[in-house]
Design a protein around this motif. Structure first.
Motif, short mmCIF file in Angstrom:
data_model
loop_
_atom_site.label_atom_id
_atom_site.label_comp_id
_atom_site.label_asym_id
_atom_site.label_seq_id
_atom_site.Cartn_x
_atom_site.Cartn_y
_atom_site.Cartn_z
N ARG A 165 0.83 -1.21 0.00
CA ARG A 165 0.00 0.00 0.00
C ARG A 165 0.86 1.26 0.00
O ARG A 165 0.54 2.23 -0.70
N ASN B 201 3.90 1.59 -1.20
CA ASN B 201 4.50 1.75 -2.53
C ASN B 201 3.48 2.26 -3.54
O ASN B 201 3.82 3.08 -4.41
N LYS B 202 2.24 1.77 -3.45
CA LYS B 202 1.20 2.24 -4.36
C LYS B 202 0.92 3.73 -4.15
O LYS B 202 0.73 4.48 -5.10
N GLU B 203 0.87 4.14 -2.87
CA GLU B 203 0.64 5.56 -2.57
C GLU B 203 1.79 6.41 -3.09
O GLU B 203 1.57 7.51 -3.63
N HIS B 204 3.03 5.90 -2.94
CA HIS B 204 4.20 6.63 -3.43
C HIS B 204 4.15 6.77 -4.95
O HIS B 204 4.44 7.84 -5.50
N GLU B 205 3.77 5.68 -5.62
CA GLU B 205 3.66 5.72 -7.09
C GLU B 205 2.57 6.69 -7.53
O GLU B 205 2.71 7.39 -8.53
N SER B 206 1.47 6.74 -6.76
CA SER B 206 0.36 7.64 -7.10
C SER B 206 0.80 9.10 -6.97
O SER B 206 0.48 9.94 -7.81
N VAL B 207 1.52 9.39 -5.89
CA VAL B 207 2.02 10.76 -5.68
C VAL B 207 2.96 11.16 -6.80
O VAL B 207 2.88 12.28 -7.34
N GLU B 208 3.86 10.25 -7.19
CA GLU B 208 4.80 10.54 -8.28
C GLU B 208 4.06 10.77 -9.59
O GLU B 208 4.42 11.66 -10.37
N ALA B 209 3.00 9.98 -9.83
CA ALA B 209 2.23 10.15 -11.07
C ALA B 209 1.53 11.50 -11.10
O ALA B 209 1.50 12.19 -12.12
N VAL B 210 0.95 11.89 -9.95
CA VAL B 210 0.26 13.18 -9.88
C VAL B 210 1.25 14.32 -10.09
O VAL B 210 0.98 15.28 -10.83
N GLU B 211 2.42 14.23 -9.47
CA GLU B 211 3.44 15.27 -9.63
C GLU B 211 3.91 15.36 -11.07
O GLU B 211 4.14 16.47 -11.60
#
Length: 315
Positions: free
Chosen positions: A285, A287-297
């Motif tokens: 979870r 890692n998924k949140e980290h990937e989501s933040v990176e995608a939004v940025e």
């Protein structure tokens, strides 16, 4: 009849895990057959005969979903088949009293490896796109094939993490390639067992039921490989293998542990297993949140870039 239904469900569940994780069909099925009191060599022979069909179905399914690197399959399958034939003939020459604990130790070791590997590290993704060479794949295949036949499983638990650890092939390609090459390993191991044991020690009804369950699960697993978190699944399967094979060893003539000692060990393993699954879920979870933040940025950066280019240059 009830035992055949249970075996069919075992075959289905084991192939569902194997097809989505790239390992554990043989380890899981053989572990459960040993727990039911099956002869060690006969258990491995039964599983490998069933795997001829299940791995073929799984390979076809992975091919249809584009999950296979045929260069990897070509470089690892033939050495793996040689190792599997040698391992099958070696196991067939051992007595049941010696073979069962040895197989449980191999399976237990693989279970610990799976649990630690996936719980602690997940799936590495560095070095993607770099070639995997024969000088790495051939020895890996030879060793994994030998352990697969002697342990009733091991092709996936050894081959999949080793290739994943290189970080040179996408996880779904690793899983699909290992599954596709396993047909040849299962065929070679089965030939070795038939030479060493003959057919009279093999229950072909069990083979058929395991095969049926696996064939039904194969296309589902090939589709799920893109959706199920391998880290969590690896922790769950590793713990199951450890618990079951510890049970076999504690009850063997080698150890013969009393009941209260067995219960204490089971509780301790269950607690570690639950903690490992909880940790894997948390890390997945995060890692998924980290990937989501990176995608939004990344999207926000892309949206801001045209506006910066349109701003007039200061005088």
């Amino acid at each position: 009849m009830r035992s055949l239904i249970v075996l069919g469900l075992v075959g289905f569940a084991a192939q569902l895990v194997d097809g989505s994780l790239g390992m554990a069909y043989g380890v899981t099925s053989t572990t459960l057959l040993l727990a039911a009191g099956t002869n060690a060599a006969a258990a491995s022979a039964t599983v490998h005969l069933a795997e001829i069909g299940t791995t073929l179905a799984s390979g076809i399914s992975h091919w249809r979903f584009g999950n296979i690197d045929w260069k990897v399959v070509g470089r690892i399958a033939v050495p793996g088949a040689i190792g599997a034939f040698a391992g099958a003939t070696f196991l067939s020459s051992l007595s049941t009293e010696v073979a069962a604990p040895i197989m449980s130790i191999i399976l237990l070791t693989l279970g610990v490896y799976i649990l630690v590997r996936f719980t602690a590290y997940g799936l590495p993704r560095h070095n993607l796109g770099k070639p995997l060479r024969s000088r790495f794949l051939a020895p890996l295949g030879l060793f994994a094939g030998f352990v697969d036949a002697t342990g009733g499983g091991g092709w996936g638990p050894i081959g999949t993490p080793a290739i994943l650890a290189s970080g040179r092939l996408a996880p779904r390609k690793v899983i699909g390639s290992i599954d596709a090459s396993e047909s040849l390993i299962a065929l070679a191991a089965s030939a070795g067992f038939l030479v060493g044991l003959g057919s009279e020690n093999i229950d072909f009804a069990w083979v058929g039921v395991l095969l049926l369950g696996g064939v039904i699960a194969a296309p589902i697993a090939a589709w799920l490989v893109r959706h199920i978190p391998p880290r969590i699944l690896g922790s769950a399967v590793g713990g199951l293998i450890i618990l079951t094979n510890i049970r076999t060893l504690l009850r063997s003539d080698w150890i013969g542990a009393p009941g209260d000692v067995q219960a204490t060990v089971y509780i301790a393993i269950a607690l570690v297993w639950a903690a490992a699954i909880a940790y894997s879920v948390r890390e997945y979870r995060r890692n998924k949140e980290h990937e989501s933040v990176e995608a939004v940025e990344a999207v926000e950066t892309e949206l801001r870039r045209p506006r910066a280019e349109e701003e007039p240059t200061p005088a």
